[in-house]
Design a protein around this motif. Structure first.
Motif, PDB file in Angstrom:
ATOM      1  N   SER A  56      76.517  42.403  90.137  1.00 16.42           N
ATOM      2  CA  SER A  56      76.487  43.658  90.893  1.00 16.42           C
ATOM      3  C   SER A  56      77.258  44.779  90.216  1.00 16.42           C
ATOM      4  CB  SER A  56      77.055  43.424  92.299  1.00 16.42           C
ATOM      5  OG  SER A  56      76.328  42.425  92.982  1.00 16.42           O
ATOM      6  N   GLY A  57      77.671  44.552  88.971  1.00 15.79           N
ATOM      7  CA  GLY A  57      78.540  45.515  88.297  1.00 15.79           C
ATOM      8  C   GLY A  57      77.889  46.831  87.940  1.00 15.79           C
ATOM      9  N   LEU A  58      76.552  46.904  87.996  1.00  9.58           N
ATOM     10  CA  LEU A  58      75.885  48.163  87.662  1.00  9.58           C
ATOM     11  C   LEU A  58      75.676  49.049  88.876  1.00  9.58           C
ATOM     12  CD1 LEU A  58      73.255  47.111  84.965  1.00  9.58           C
ATOM     13  CD2 LEU A  58      75.704  47.542  84.752  1.00  9.58           C
ATOM     14  N   ARG A  59      76.171  48.627  90.028  1.00  6.64           N
ATOM     15  CA  ARG A  59      76.099  49.491  91.214  1.00  6.64           C
ATOM     16  C   ARG A  59      76.983  50.730  91.047  1.00  6.64           C
ATOM     17  NH1 ARG A  59      77.050  45.319  96.279  1.00  6.64           N
ATOM     18  NH2 ARG A  59      75.110  44.097  96.065  1.00  6.64           N
ATOM     19  N   ASP A  60      78.102  50.540  90.362  1.00  2.00           N
ATOM     20  CA  ASP A  60      79.120  51.601  90.260  1.00  2.00           C
ATOM     21  C   ASP A  60      78.906  52.464  89.030  1.00  2.00           C
ATOM     22  OD1 ASP A  60      80.388  50.533  92.530  1.00  2.00           O
ATOM     23  OD2 ASP A  60      81.436  49.064  91.277  1.00  2.00           O
ATOM     24  N   ALA A  61      79.188  53.747  89.182  1.00  6.46           N
ATOM     25  CA  ALA A  61      79.069  54.683  88.059  1.00  6.46           C
ATOM     26  C   ALA A  61      80.158  54.421  87.031  1.00  6.46           C
ATOM     27  CB  ALA A  61      79.167  56.111  88.566  1.00  6.46           C
ATOM     28  N   GLY A  62      79.829  54.671  85.765  1.00  6.92           N
ATOM     29  CA  GLY A  62      80.825  54.575  84.708  1.00  6.92           C
ATOM     30  C   GLY A  62      81.819  55.727  84.793  1.00  6.92           C
ATOM     31  N   LYS A  78      82.854  62.691  78.176  1.00  6.52           N
ATOM     32  CA  LYS A  78      82.272  62.801  79.523  1.00  6.52           C
ATOM     33  C   LYS A  78      81.167  61.760  79.721  1.00  6.52           C
ATOM     34  CE  LYS A  78      83.224  67.780  79.804  1.00  6.52           C
ATOM     35  NZ  LYS A  78      82.630  69.136  80.008  1.00  6.52           N
ATOM     36  N   PHE A  79      81.434  60.588  79.217  1.00  5.59           N
ATOM     37  CA  PHE A  79      80.451  59.504  79.259  1.00  5.59           C
ATOM     38  C   PHE A  79      81.128  58.214  79.691  1.00  5.59           C
ATOM     39  CE2 PHE A  79      79.091  55.795  76.645  1.00  5.59           C
ATOM     40  CZ  PHE A  79      77.943  55.487  77.351  1.00  5.59           C
ATOM     41  N   GLY A  80      80.456  57.475  80.558  1.00 11.85           N
ATOM     42  CA  GLY A  80      80.964  56.182  80.982  1.00 11.85           C
ATOM     43  C   GLY A  80      79.857  55.153  81.045  1.00 11.85           C
ATOM     44  N   ALA A  81      80.169  53.912  80.697  1.00 17.16           N
ATOM     45  CA  ALA A  81      79.168  52.845  80.699  1.00 17.16           C
ATOM     46  C   ALA A  81      79.723  51.615  81.395  1.00 17.16           C
ATOM     47  CB  ALA A  81      78.764  52.498  79.271  1.00 17.16           C
ATOM     48  N   ASN A  82      78.914  51.027  82.249  1.00 12.65           N
ATOM     49  CA  ASN A  82      79.202  49.714  82.814  1.00 12.65           C
ATOM     50  C   ASN A  82      78.211  48.730  82.203  1.00 12.65           C
ATOM     51  OD1 ASN A  82      81.358  50.435  84.381  1.00 12.65           O
ATOM     52  ND2 ASN A  82      80.172  50.755  86.232  1.00 12.65           N
ATOM     53  N   LEU A 104      73.488  35.432  81.606  1.00 11.49           N
ATOM     54  CA  LEU A 104      72.665  35.957  80.512  1.00 11.49           C
ATOM     55  C   LEU A 104      72.782  35.137  79.238  1.00 11.49           C
ATOM     56  CD1 LEU A 104      73.338  39.826  80.700  1.00 11.49           C
ATOM     57  CD2 LEU A 104      71.376  38.570  81.594  1.00 11.49           C
ATOM     58  N   ASN A 105      73.785  34.289  79.168  1.00 15.73           N
ATOM     59  CA  ASN A 105      74.052  33.547  77.934  1.00 15.73           C
ATOM     60  C   ASN A 105      72.800  32.803  77.463  1.00 15.73           C
ATOM     61  OD1 ASN A 105      76.042  32.618  75.956  1.00 15.73           O
ATOM     62  ND2 ASN A 105      75.744  30.589  76.876  1.00 15.73           N
ATOM     63  N   GLY A 106      72.391  33.061  76.218  1.00 15.65           N
ATOM     64  CA  GLY A 106      71.232  32.404  75.648  1.00 15.65           C
ATOM     65  C   GLY A 106      69.895  32.994  76.036  1.00 15.65           C
ATOM     66  N   MET A 107      69.898  34.037  76.870  1.00 12.62           N
ATOM     67  CA  MET A 107      68.649  34.620  77.371  1.00 12.62           C
ATOM     68  C   MET A 107      68.092  35.725  76.460  1.00 12.62           C
ATOM     69  SD  MET A 107      67.855  32.998  80.096  1.00 12.62           S
ATOM     70  CE  MET A 107      68.544  31.974  81.395  1.00 12.62           C
ATOM     71  N   GLY A 108      68.934  36.273  75.570  1.00 10.25           N
ATOM     72  CA  GLY A 108      68.445  37.301  74.654  1.00 10.25           C
ATOM     73  C   GLY A 108      68.143  38.622  75.316  1.00 10.25           C
ATOM     74  N   ILE A 109      68.871  38.972  76.369  1.00 10.69           N
ATOM     75  CA  ILE A 109      68.644  40.233  77.069  1.00 10.69           C
ATOM     76  C   ILE A 109      69.929  40.659  77.764  1.00 10.69           C
ATOM     77  CG2 ILE A 109      67.884  39.147  79.240  1.00 10.69           C
ATOM     78  CD1 ILE A 109      65.792  41.403  79.441  1.00 10.69           C
ATOM     79  N   SER A 110      70.121  41.969  77.921  1.00 15.11           N
ATOM     80  CA  SER A 110      71.266  42.494  78.662  1.00 15.11           C
ATOM     81  C   SER A 110      70.968  43.919  79.064  1.00 15.11           C
ATOM     82  CB  SER A 110      72.556  42.430  77.819  1.00 15.11           C
ATOM     83  OG  SER A 110      72.414  43.181  76.627  1.00 15.11           O
ATOM     84  N   MET A 111      71.859  44.510  79.882  1.00 15.58           N
ATOM     85  CA  MET A 111      71.653  45.875  80.366  1.00 15.58           C
ATOM     86  C   MET A 111      72.973  46.623  80.421  1.00 15.58           C
ATOM     87  SD  MET A 111      68.764  45.800  83.361  1.00 15.58           S
ATOM     88  CE  MET A 111      68.537  47.580  83.162  1.00 15.58           C
ATOM     89  N   VAL A 112      72.849  47.957  80.430  1.00 22.16           N
ATOM     90  CA  VAL A 112      73.994  48.846  80.586  1.00 22.16           C
ATOM     91  C   VAL A 112      73.600  49.974  81.540  1.00 22.16           C
ATOM     92  CG1 VAL A 112      75.420  50.593  79.415  1.00 22.16           C
ATOM     93  CG2 VAL A 112      75.051  48.384  78.345  1.00 22.16           C
ATOM     94  N   ARG A 113      74.538  50.369  82.388  1.00 24.14           N
ATOM     95  CA  ARG A 113      74.383  51.590  83.166  1.00 24.14           C
ATOM     96  C   ARG A 113      75.161  52.680  82.437  1.00 24.14           C
ATOM     97  NH1 ARG A 113      75.135  53.297  89.406  1.00 24.14           N
ATOM     98  NH2 ARG A 113      75.680  55.488  89.016  1.00 24.14           N
ATOM     99  N   ALA A 114      74.482  53.780  82.096  1.00 24.39           N
ATOM    100  CA  ALA A 114      75.112  54.884  81.366  1.00 24.39           C
ATOM    101  C   ALA A 114      75.141  56.127  82.244  1.00 24.39           C
ATOM    102  CB  ALA A 114      74.349  55.175  80.083  1.00 24.39           C
ATOM    103  N   LEU A 172      71.877  59.900  84.623  1.00 24.61           N
ATOM    104  CA  LEU A 172      72.006  58.450  84.759  1.00 24.61           C
ATOM    105  C   LEU A 172      70.861  57.781  84.022  1.00 24.61           C
ATOM    106  CD1 LEU A 172      73.005  55.756  86.035  1.00 24.61           C
ATOM    107  CD2 LEU A 172      71.615  56.334  88.042  1.00 24.61           C
ATOM    108  N   ALA A 173      71.193  56.806  83.197  1.00 26.13           N
ATOM    109  CA  ALA A 173      70.179  56.033  82.483  1.00 26.13           C
ATOM    110  C   ALA A 173      70.536  54.556  82.548  1.00 26.13           C
ATOM    111  CB  ALA A 173      70.082  56.478  81.024  1.00 26.13           C
ATOM    112  N   TYR A 174      69.508  53.727  82.523  1.00 24.52           N
ATOM    113  CA  TYR A 174      69.697  52.291  82.373  1.00 24.52           C
ATOM    114  C   TYR A 174      69.134  51.888  81.022  1.00 24.52           C
ATOM    115  CZ  TYR A 174      71.214  51.769  87.200  1.00 24.52           C
ATOM    116  OH  TYR A 174      71.924  51.864  88.359  1.00 24.52           O
TER     117      TYR A 174
END
Length: 209
Positions: free
Chosen positions: A54-60, A67-71, A81-91, A158-160
């Motif tokens: 749930s860590g991407l609910r909150d703004a960076g 003036k940039f924050g990333a979760n 995600l370990n071994g799955m070959g995928i991840s995400m960031v909230r920018a 906001l970008a994902y």
């Protein structure tokens, strides 16, 4: 004829199931990671919570010089995600905010949710590819190439972002140069900046020497 058909079917089955040994490998964060990720957590201790984050609910936090924050939702934050070959960031980018030139080990795919960005990358022929993005636009950034995003709108953006790795790495050009212990005189030589400017930037970004 039957033997040939059976041989082909056997080959197809073996190819389709190659290297699939476990359903998942939830990362055991109590152990240090290796080149291929974390060791697997004991399957008997795995719960559904290992597959939810749930860590991407909150703004960076955008209260910084860029003036940039990333979760991030990488394996260290989201061990499922370990071994799955995928991840995400909230920018999150405040008005006038930028994601400075940076690179990752793998490709990056970004989708803009709110705001207006100019985004781009520079390839190894020093050709620049950049474009203004609005809500709903997507852009792909090839692996290892320097790329950036800048908020050129009058509202926060906001970008994902998704990556083809559970731990894609991130090297920011500016902090790589000026948040280190390299002698300022050496950075002066390799960048052609004057010494005073190098020392000023080292002071801003926390470098020494």
């Amino acid at each position: 004829m039957i033997f040939r058909i059976l041989s082909i079917l056997s080959l197809l089955i073996s190819l389709s199931s190659a290297n699939i040994v476990f359903d998942y490998c939830v990362g055991d964060l109590s152990l240090p990671p290796g080149p291929t990720g974390y060791s697997c957590k004991d399957p008997t201790t795995v719960t559904v919570d290992d597959f939810v984050y749930s860590g991407l609910r909150d703004a960076g936090n955008t209260a910084n010089i860029f003036k940039f924050g990333a979760n991030t939702a990488y394996a260290p934050q989201f061990p499922g995600l370990n071994g799955m070959g995928i991840s995400m960031v909230r920018a999150d980018l405040g008005v006038g905010g930028v994601v400075p030139l940076h690179s990752h080990r793998v490709a990056e795919l970004a989708i803009l949710i709110e705001g207006t960005l100019i985004a781009g990358f520079v390839d190894t022929n020093n050709t620049a590819y950049y474009k203004t993005l609005t809500k709903g636009d997507m852009m792909i950034f090839p692996p290892t190439l320097f790329h950036f995003q800048a908020n050129i709108g009058s509202t926060p953006a906001l970008a994902y972002v998704s990556f083809a790795s559970e731990n894609p790495g991130n090297q920011i050009f500016t902090t790589g140069l000026f948040r280190n212990t390299l002698p300022s005189e050496l950075i002066e030589k390799v960048t052609l900046l004057d010494l005073a400017q190098v020392q000023k930037l080292k002071k801003i970004f926390g470098g020494s020497n």
